[in-house]
Design an enzyme around this catalytic site. Structure first.
Site, PDB file in Angstrom:
ATOM      1  N   HIS A  14      -7.853  18.595 -14.351  1.00 20.10           N
ATOM      2  CA  HIS A  14      -7.811  17.186 -14.737  1.00 20.10           C
ATOM      3  C   HIS A  14      -7.303  17.000 -16.164  1.00 20.10           C
ATOM      4  O   HIS A  14      -6.692  15.980 -16.470  1.00 20.10           O
ATOM      5  CB  HIS A  14      -9.179  16.533 -14.533  1.00 20.10           C
ATOM      6  CG  HIS A  14      -9.424  16.208 -13.099  1.00 20.10           C
ATOM      7  ND1 HIS A  14      -9.827  17.159 -12.192  1.00 20.10           N
ATOM      8  CD2 HIS A  14      -9.271  15.055 -12.418  1.00 20.10           C
ATOM      9  CE1 HIS A  14      -9.931  16.591 -11.000  1.00 20.10           C
ATOM     10  NE2 HIS A  14      -9.598  15.319 -11.114  1.00 20.10           N
ATOM     11  N   TYR A  46     -11.108   5.004 -15.634  1.00 18.01           N
ATOM     12  CA  TYR A  46     -11.495   6.032 -14.669  1.00 18.01           C
ATOM     13  C   TYR A  46     -12.120   7.221 -15.400  1.00 18.01           C
ATOM     14  O   TYR A  46     -11.507   7.804 -16.288  1.00 18.01           O
ATOM     15  CB  TYR A  46     -10.254   6.477 -13.897  1.00 18.01           C
ATOM     16  CG  TYR A  46     -10.497   7.252 -12.610  1.00 18.01           C
ATOM     17  CD1 TYR A  46     -11.737   7.756 -12.262  1.00 18.01           C
ATOM     18  CD2 TYR A  46      -9.444   7.478 -11.737  1.00 18.01           C
ATOM     19  CE1 TYR A  46     -11.928   8.452 -11.087  1.00 18.01           C
ATOM     20  CE2 TYR A  46      -9.622   8.173 -10.550  1.00 18.01           C
ATOM     21  CZ  TYR A  46     -10.874   8.665 -10.242  1.00 18.01           C
ATOM     22  OH  TYR A  46     -11.057   9.358  -9.074  1.00 18.01           O
ATOM     23  N   TRP A  53      -4.719  16.239  -3.400  1.00 17.76           N
ATOM     24  CA  TRP A  53      -5.873  16.643  -2.593  1.00 17.76           C
ATOM     25  C   TRP A  53      -5.753  18.102  -2.155  1.00 17.76           C
ATOM     26  O   TRP A  53      -6.705  18.859  -2.242  1.00 17.76           O
ATOM     27  CB  TRP A  53      -5.996  15.772  -1.353  1.00 17.76           C
ATOM     28  CG  TRP A  53      -6.476  14.382  -1.577  1.00 17.76           C
ATOM     29  CD1 TRP A  53      -7.018  13.837  -2.705  1.00 17.76           C
ATOM     30  CD2 TRP A  53      -6.455  13.344  -0.608  1.00 17.76           C
ATOM     31  NE1 TRP A  53      -7.330  12.519  -2.490  1.00 17.76           N
ATOM     32  CE2 TRP A  53      -6.997  12.188  -1.213  1.00 17.76           C
ATOM     33  CE3 TRP A  53      -6.018  13.254   0.719  1.00 17.76           C
ATOM     34  CZ2 TRP A  53      -7.138  10.982  -0.536  1.00 17.76           C
ATOM     35  CZ3 TRP A  53      -6.158  12.051   1.392  1.00 17.76           C
ATOM     36  CH2 TRP A  53      -6.707  10.931   0.763  1.00 17.76           C
TER      37      TRP A  53
END
Length: 104
Positions: A22, A41, A77
């Site tokens: 991330h 976020y 994903w």
């Protein structure tokens, strides 16, 4: 703004890798999030339980949900699947949380 919170689950031993991935979020993924209305976020990790707590704000929840249909989201994903609990389509196992209190 609609506030969204959920929990996800990281596999044991992958806490640092999750953070590293991330920290190096792909620019295309960041752009897709912004295009689908994601703001403010944040993701938090509870190391003892391997639970991730995600919080974000969106202008329109239906628009945000369309991100799951984008190629970049599906690629992300699949990239994250080895270190998280996922569904068959590689999407993270996610449990939405119900807001029961908010102080503005």
């Amino acid at each position: 703004m609609k506030r969204i919170a959920s929990i996800m689950f990281i596999k044991p031993g992958y806490e640092n890798e999750y953070k590293n991935r991330h920290d190096e979020l792909w620019p295309e993924m960041e752009e897709a999030l912004k295009q689908h209305g994601a703001t403010n976020y944040s993701i938090y990790l509870h190391r003892e339980s391997q639970v991730l707590f995600a919080y974000l704000e969106v202008a329109d929840e239906e628009t945000y949900e369309l991100i799951s249909q984008t190629a970049i989201c599906r690629k992300w994903w699949k990239y994250m699947a080895p270190i998280m609990e996922t569904n068959e389509d590689y999407s993270p196992v996610t449990h939405k949380l119900e807001e029961v209190f908010h102080l503005d």
